[in-house]
Design an enzyme around this catalytic site. Structure first.
Site: not given
Length: 417
Positions: A267, A345
């Site tokens: 995030e 990611d």
């Protein structure tokens, strides 16, 4: 003019239904192959849930199409004849509030079925009738108070300003930014119970992680999401001084510290890569396009609906037809989003490790019963995140050898090395 919108809605309806049927057929076939990513039992269960959910989607799509025909055929005209008010802003409030409430009531059976039957059957929903009623009353109050104020504001802009659609866009876009700022506060005060993390060791690790990437927040909180749902999730809520890290209690319970940190790292990757501002910018562009289209409709469309070209009718037409534009713009928006997810990611795994992210994704997939395979057309229209198989491939996790897939199976399900 009305004919153009009706044809567009019919295309939207057919593509929607066709995509759902393709997804059902794909998942039904994929369900028979050896389980990947999920445990054997959860793989089948996730496939069954995906199929049942898609069948419900087809039913609601047909139902919405019937409602659409009813609204443009006679219901808008009937509602217009019932609500007779002189002031344009007041008529807009009464008309649009009634329009939204009627649609909500008519869609309620499907919502109740999903929450209390489908999601309970697969172990997701913990919702009680009492909590549902409380949530509905609170949401209704917020809508009637603040929603009505927004409707009044846009109606006054339409009525009094030249090039109203530009000022209307500025007004609504500002409201959306404000809502995003206040969202965690509203959730905290009215719906959820936000608490500081009880695990102080975890809190210290998270604060250190936030400092490393320069993310300033008003705190790290756990929220009692499990009273409604068992799915695992986390998010950064708010903007500016209201920013906060929110972890579902289910996530804190199921993931290790390293797995939690790598999820938050993902995030934070969105924050560091500027994805939040990019998403706001994309949302602004899409909304500007919407206002440019619906702000320049001619009287022919409203005559076809037996309505006057007035604020209440313009807003109603916007609400009625905007899903078409949203649906056909989503593939482009989702493509951008999937690209951003890969980058997030990579950022998260660099903060912790690829192995931690793989383990976290495996747990999230199993706990949330997310079926790992989907039809390419379904991915094209609906996936804002890359398919799990593709995410694992980017993380150098060999799904194939881990689950003994043969070459024929890879070819059947479009899994590329």
């Amino acid at each position: 003019m009305l004919e153009v919108f009706v044809i567009a809605y019919c295309i939207y309806f057919l593509v929607n239904v066709y995509t759902s049927f393709m997804q059902i057929g794909f998942v039904t076939k994929a369900r028979k192959m050896p389980a990947i990513i999920l445990d054997n039992s959860r793989y089948v269960e996730a496939a069954n849930y995906s199929i049942e959910k898609e069948k419900l989607s087809i039913l609601t799509t047909f139902y919405d199409f019937v409602l659409f025909i009813v609204w443009i055929g006679f219901a808008l005209k009937a509602l217009d004849s019932i609500i007779v008010v002189e002031q344009a802003w007041l008529k807009a409030i009464l008309f649009i509030d009634a329009f939204i409430i009627i649609n909500w009531v008519l869609a309620l059976p499907f919502e109740l079925y999903k929450i209390f039957t489908l999601d309970k059957k697969y172990g997701f929903s913990n919702m009680t009738a009492q909590l549902f009623i409380k949530d509905t009353i609170k949401s209704g109050i917020l809508f009637l108070v603040f929603g009505s104020l927004v409707i009044a504001g846009i109606a006054l802009i339409i009525e009094n300003l030249p090039l109203w659609w530009i000022w209307g866009f500025v007004f609504i876009f500002s409201v959306i930014i404000l809502i995003n700022m206040l969202y965690p506060i509203i959730r905290d005060k009215m719906f959820d119970k936000f608490e500081p993390l009880k695990d102080k060791e975890l809190e210290a690790k998270i604060e250190k992680l936030l400092d490393e990437v320069g993310f300033k927040s008003s705190g790290v909180f756990s929220v009692d999401a499990s009273k409604r749902d068992n799915r695992l999730n986390a998010y950064f809520g708010g903007l500016g001084s209201t920013k906060r890290v929110v972890l579902f209690d289910t996530l804190v319970e199921k993931l290790t510290h390293n797995e939690l940190l790598v999820v938050l790292g993902h995030e934070l990757g969105h924050f560091k890569n500027g994805d939040i501002l990019k998403n706001i910018g994309i949302m602004g562009v899409v909304m500007f396009i919407f206002f440019a289209i619906f702000g320049n409709l001619n009287d022919e469309l409203f005559l076809g609906l037996s309505l006057n070209n007035e604020p209440y009718a313009i807003i109603a037409v916007f609400l009625l037809f905007s899903p078409i534009l949203s649906f056909f713009l989503m593939p482009l928006i989702s493509l951008i989003s999937r690209h951003n997810e890969y980058a997030a990611d990579e950022f998260g795994s660099n903060l912790q490790s690829k192995n931690d992210l793989v383990n976290a994704l495996l747990k999230l997939a199993n706990e949330n019963k997310s079926f790992p395979l989907s039809h390419p057309l379904y991915i094209f229209f609906y996936y804002s995140h890359p398919p799990l198989v593709e995410r694992f491939k980017e993380l150098d996790y060999d799904v194939y050898s881990s689950y003994n897939l043969n070459e024929a199976m890879k070819d059947d399900f479009n899994i590329d090395e």
